[in-house]
Design a protein around this motif. Structure first.
Motif, PDB file in Angstrom:
ATOM      1  N   LEU A   1      -5.892  16.418  14.917  1.00  0.00           N
ATOM      2  CA  LEU A   1      -4.681  16.996  15.201  1.00  0.00           C
ATOM      3  C   LEU A   1      -3.669  15.465  15.283  1.00  0.00           C
ATOM      4  CD1 LEU A   1      -4.700  20.028  17.116  1.00  0.00           C
ATOM      5  CD2 LEU A   1      -4.219  19.724  14.977  1.00  0.00           C
ATOM      6  N   PHE A   2      -4.242  14.523  15.925  1.00  0.00           N
ATOM      7  CA  PHE A   2      -3.759  13.165  16.309  1.00  0.00           C
ATOM      8  C   PHE A   2      -3.338  12.475  14.750  1.00  0.00           C
ATOM      9  CE2 PHE A   2      -3.364   8.516  16.900  1.00  0.00           C
ATOM     10  CZ  PHE A   2      -2.185   8.707  18.020  1.00  0.00           C
ATOM     11  N   SER A   3      -4.377  12.719  14.140  1.00  0.00           N
ATOM     12  CA  SER A   3      -4.433  12.093  12.680  1.00  0.00           C
ATOM     13  C   SER A   3      -3.397  12.709  11.959  1.00  0.00           C
ATOM     14  CB  SER A   3      -5.803  12.037  12.074  1.00  0.00           C
ATOM     15  OG  SER A   3      -6.764  11.389  12.694  1.00  0.00           O
ATOM     16  N   ALA A   4      -3.465  14.071  12.044  1.00  0.00           N
ATOM     17  CA  ALA A   4      -2.228  14.651  11.083  1.00  0.00           C
ATOM     18  C   ALA A   4      -1.013  14.484  11.724  1.00  0.00           C
ATOM     19  CB  ALA A   4      -2.744  16.157  11.262  1.00  0.00           C
ATOM     20  N   LEU A   5      -0.876  14.149  12.922  1.00  0.00           N
ATOM     21  CA  LEU A   5       0.507  13.781  13.495  1.00  0.00           C
ATOM     22  C   LEU A   5       0.976  12.453  12.939  1.00  0.00           C
ATOM     23  CD1 LEU A   5       3.173  14.197  15.471  1.00  0.00           C
ATOM     24  CD2 LEU A   5       1.478  13.072  16.974  1.00  0.00           C
ATOM     25  N   LEU A   6       0.043  11.621  12.847  1.00  0.00           N
ATOM     26  CA  LEU A   6       0.297  10.215  12.238  1.00  0.00           C
ATOM     27  C   LEU A   6       0.699  10.359  10.811  1.00  0.00           C
ATOM     28  CD1 LEU A   6      -2.380   7.917  14.102  1.00  0.00           C
ATOM     29  CD2 LEU A   6       0.154   8.122  14.597  1.00  0.00           C
ATOM     30  N   SER A   7      -0.271  11.333   9.903  1.00  0.00           N
ATOM     31  CA  SER A   7       0.016  11.287   8.835  1.00  0.00           C
ATOM     32  C   SER A   7       1.585  11.846   8.431  1.00  0.00           C
ATOM     33  CB  SER A   7      -0.902  12.398   8.083  1.00  0.00           C
ATOM     34  OG  SER A   7      -0.494  12.796   7.019  1.00  0.00           O
ATOM     35  N   ILE A   8       1.966  12.885   9.321  1.00  0.00           N
ATOM     36  CA  ILE A   8       3.294  13.251   9.064  1.00  0.00           C
ATOM     37  C   ILE A   8       4.355  12.376   9.576  1.00  0.00           C
ATOM     38  CG2 ILE A   8       4.932  15.242  10.356  1.00  0.00           C
ATOM     39  CD1 ILE A   8       2.642  17.037  10.768  1.00  0.00           C
ATOM     40  N   LEU A   9       4.086  11.496  10.619  1.00  0.00           N
ATOM     41  CA  LEU A   9       5.012  10.410  11.014  1.00  0.00           C
ATOM     42  C   LEU A   9       5.265   9.395   9.848  1.00  0.00           C
ATOM     43  CD1 LEU A   9       4.298  10.061  14.598  1.00  0.00           C
ATOM     44  CD2 LEU A   9       6.638  10.929  13.712  1.00  0.00           C
TER      45      LEU A   9
ATOM     46  N   PHE B   1       0.871  -1.062  -0.102  1.00  0.00           N
ATOM     47  CA  PHE B   1      -0.105   0.051  -0.006  1.00  0.00           C
ATOM     48  C   PHE B   1       0.803   1.237  -0.056  1.00  0.00           C
ATOM     49  CE2 PHE B   1      -2.457   3.280   2.544  1.00  0.00           C
ATOM     50  CZ  PHE B   1      -3.494   3.532   1.597  1.00  0.00           C
ATOM     51  N   GLY B   2       1.913   1.197   0.790  1.00  0.00           N
ATOM     52  CA  GLY B   2       3.000   2.336   0.661  1.00  0.00           C
ATOM     53  C   GLY B   2       2.493   3.137   1.865  1.00  0.00           C
ATOM     54  N   ARG B   3       3.669   3.753   2.676  1.00  0.00           N
ATOM     55  CA  ARG B   3       3.496   4.515   3.637  1.00  0.00           C
ATOM     56  C   ARG B   3       3.189   5.997   3.105  1.00  0.00           C
ATOM     57  NH1 ARG B   3       8.430   2.538   7.299  1.00  0.00           N
ATOM     58  NH2 ARG B   3       7.492   0.872   8.287  1.00  0.00           N
ATOM     59  N   GLU B   4       3.370   6.422   2.011  1.00  0.00           N
ATOM     60  CA  GLU B   4       3.222   7.892   1.541  1.00  0.00           C
ATOM     61  C   GLU B   4       1.728   7.646   1.103  1.00  0.00           C
ATOM     62  OE1 GLU B   4       4.047  10.386  -2.617  1.00  0.00           O
ATOM     63  OE2 GLU B   4       5.595   8.965  -1.793  1.00  0.00           O
ATOM     64  N   ASN B   5       1.061   6.710   0.697  1.00  0.00           N
ATOM     65  CA  ASN B   5      -0.394   6.786   0.385  1.00  0.00           C
ATOM     66  C   ASN B   5      -1.026   6.746   1.535  1.00  0.00           C
ATOM     67  OD1 ASN B   5       0.038   6.705  -2.431  1.00  0.00           O
ATOM     68  ND2 ASN B   5      -0.260   4.150  -2.220  1.00  0.00           N
ATOM     69  N   LEU B   6      -0.519   5.859   2.951  1.00  0.00           N
ATOM     70  CA  LEU B   6      -1.030   5.902   3.967  1.00  0.00           C
ATOM     71  C   LEU B   6      -1.135   7.450   4.721  1.00  0.00           C
ATOM     72  CD1 LEU B   6      -2.304   4.380   6.625  1.00  0.00           C
ATOM     73  CD2 LEU B   6       0.032   4.148   7.239  1.00  0.00           C
ATOM     74  N   SER B   7      -0.151   8.151   4.309  1.00  0.00           N
ATOM     75  CA  SER B   7      -0.026   9.314   4.853  1.00  0.00           C
ATOM     76  C   SER B   7      -1.041  10.311   4.398  1.00  0.00           C
ATOM     77  CB  SER B   7       1.333   9.860   4.646  1.00  0.00           C
ATOM     78  OG  SER B   7       1.486  11.334   4.720  1.00  0.00           O
ATOM     79  N   TYR B   8      -1.165  10.055   2.730  1.00  0.00           N
ATOM     80  CA  TYR B   8      -2.276  10.972   2.373  1.00  0.00           C
ATOM     81  C   TYR B   8      -3.664  10.573   2.921  1.00  0.00           C
ATOM     82  CZ  TYR B   8       1.287  12.457  -1.140  1.00  0.00           C
ATOM     83  OH  TYR B   8       2.209  12.889  -1.843  1.00  0.00           O
ATOM     84  N   LEU B   9      -3.980   9.153   2.966  1.00  0.00           N
ATOM     85  CA  LEU B   9      -5.213   8.764   3.682  1.00  0.00           C
ATOM     86  C   LEU B   9      -5.402   9.482   5.105  1.00  0.00           C
ATOM     87  CD1 LEU B   9      -7.625   7.166   3.233  1.00  0.00           C
ATOM     88  CD2 LEU B   9      -6.540   5.299   4.496  1.00  0.00           C
ATOM     89  N   LEU B  10      -4.651   9.408   6.027  1.00  0.00           N
ATOM     90  CA  LEU B  10      -4.570   9.948   7.162  1.00  0.00           C
ATOM     91  C   LEU B  10      -4.527  11.738   7.149  1.00  0.00           C
ATOM     92  CD1 LEU B  10      -1.892   7.662   9.151  1.00  0.00           C
ATOM     93  CD2 LEU B  10      -4.227   7.884   9.450  1.00  0.00           C
ATOM     94  N   ALA B  11      -3.967  12.126   6.208  1.00  0.00           N
ATOM     95  CA  ALA B  11      -4.198  13.813   6.047  1.00  0.00           C
ATOM     96  C   ALA B  11      -5.419  14.033   5.804  1.00  0.00           C
ATOM     97  CB  ALA B  11      -3.006  14.230   5.044  1.00  0.00           C
ATOM     98  N   ASP B  12      -6.261  13.293   4.824  1.00  0.00           N
ATOM     99  CA  ASP B  12      -7.531  13.500   4.301  1.00  0.00           C
ATOM    100  C   ASP B  12      -8.356  13.464   5.635  1.00  0.00           C
ATOM    101  OD1 ASP B  12      -7.019  14.239   1.755  1.00  0.00           O
ATOM    102  OD2 ASP B  12      -7.498  12.333   0.987  1.00  0.00           O
ATOM    103  N   LEU B  13      -8.130  12.288   6.489  1.00  0.00           N
ATOM    104  CA  LEU B  13      -8.927  12.064   7.673  1.00  0.00           C
ATOM    105  C   LEU B  13      -9.000  13.156   8.656  1.00  0.00           C
ATOM    106  CD1 LEU B  13      -8.698   8.297   8.028  1.00  0.00           C
ATOM    107  CD2 LEU B  13     -10.843   9.535   6.993  1.00  0.00           C
ATOM    108  N   ALA B  14      -7.592  13.518   8.608  1.00  0.00           N
ATOM    109  CA  ALA B  14      -7.217  14.712   9.604  1.00  0.00           C
ATOM    110  C   ALA B  14      -8.216  16.099   9.189  1.00  0.00           C
ATOM    111  CB  ALA B  14      -5.876  15.204   9.785  1.00  0.00           C
TER     112      ALA B  14
END
Length: 181
Positions: free
Chosen positions: A165-173, A122-135
């Motif tokens: 903000l927690f979702s955004a933090l996870l997205s950044i990580l 799936f890729g961490r970058e795609n996970l990052s985008y998904l978490l950023a959208d949820l944030a």
């Protein structure tokens, strides 16, 4: 003279930021919230005008911002029809969230359609985008709850903002780990 799409998007996001920060930090909230709301309506309208193909999600976003702006202005003026405008804003928020979450799910399905459902494929970058959208979804909802003083049981603006903000933090990580590997 036409404003570029990048500048329109930048000013739209700046208007959102002004509205959210003034509501959360109580910095002359009425003036800056109205200024930010008017900016959101203007720059989103310009974005829709510049767009070649307008989706239903774009119309619901405009309806949400318009109903929020009108609702807030009427609440400042102590209008007797505030409950009706608040109901329209809530319905617009529900419609926006349904369509936005549907878009996130469709994007997620498109990404995972050709791969197995492992995080490595799936890729961490795609996970990052998904978490950023949820944030984004959580922060928008939290801002509306906070500005309009809504509460639904244990859900209030502060709880939803914390989740966002927690979702955004996870997205950044997730994105920073993808860069290191």
């Amino acid at each position: 003279m036409l404003i570029s799409k990048q500048k329109t998007s930048l000013f739209f996001r700046l208007s959102i930021s002004v509205t959210v920060f003034s509501a959360l930090f109580k910095i002359m909230p009425s003036f800056f919230i109205v200024l930010g709301a008017v900016g959101m309506v203007i720059f989103l309208s310009i974005q829709l005008y510049q767009k070649e193909q307008i989706a239903l999600l774009d119309y619901t976003r405009l309806l949400l911002i318009l109903s929020f702006s009108i609702n807030y202005i009427f609440s400042l003026l102590d209008s007797p029809y505030g409950y009706l405008l608040a109901s329209i804003t809530k319905l617009a928020l529900i419609a926006f969230l349904i369509l936005y979450i549907k878009k996130i799910i469709e994007t997620f399905q498109d990404i995972t359609q050709n791969h197995s459902f492992l995080l490595s494929s799936f890729g961490r970058e795609n996970l990052s985008y998904l978490l950023a959208d949820l944030a984004t979804v959580y922060i928008v909802i939290a801002s509306l709850f906070e500005i309009l003083h809504w509460e639904m049981g244990i859900l209030n603006g502060k709880v939803l903002l914390g989740i966002g903000l927690f979702s955004a933090l996870l997205s950044i990580l997730a994105s920073s780990r993808a860069v290191r590997l």
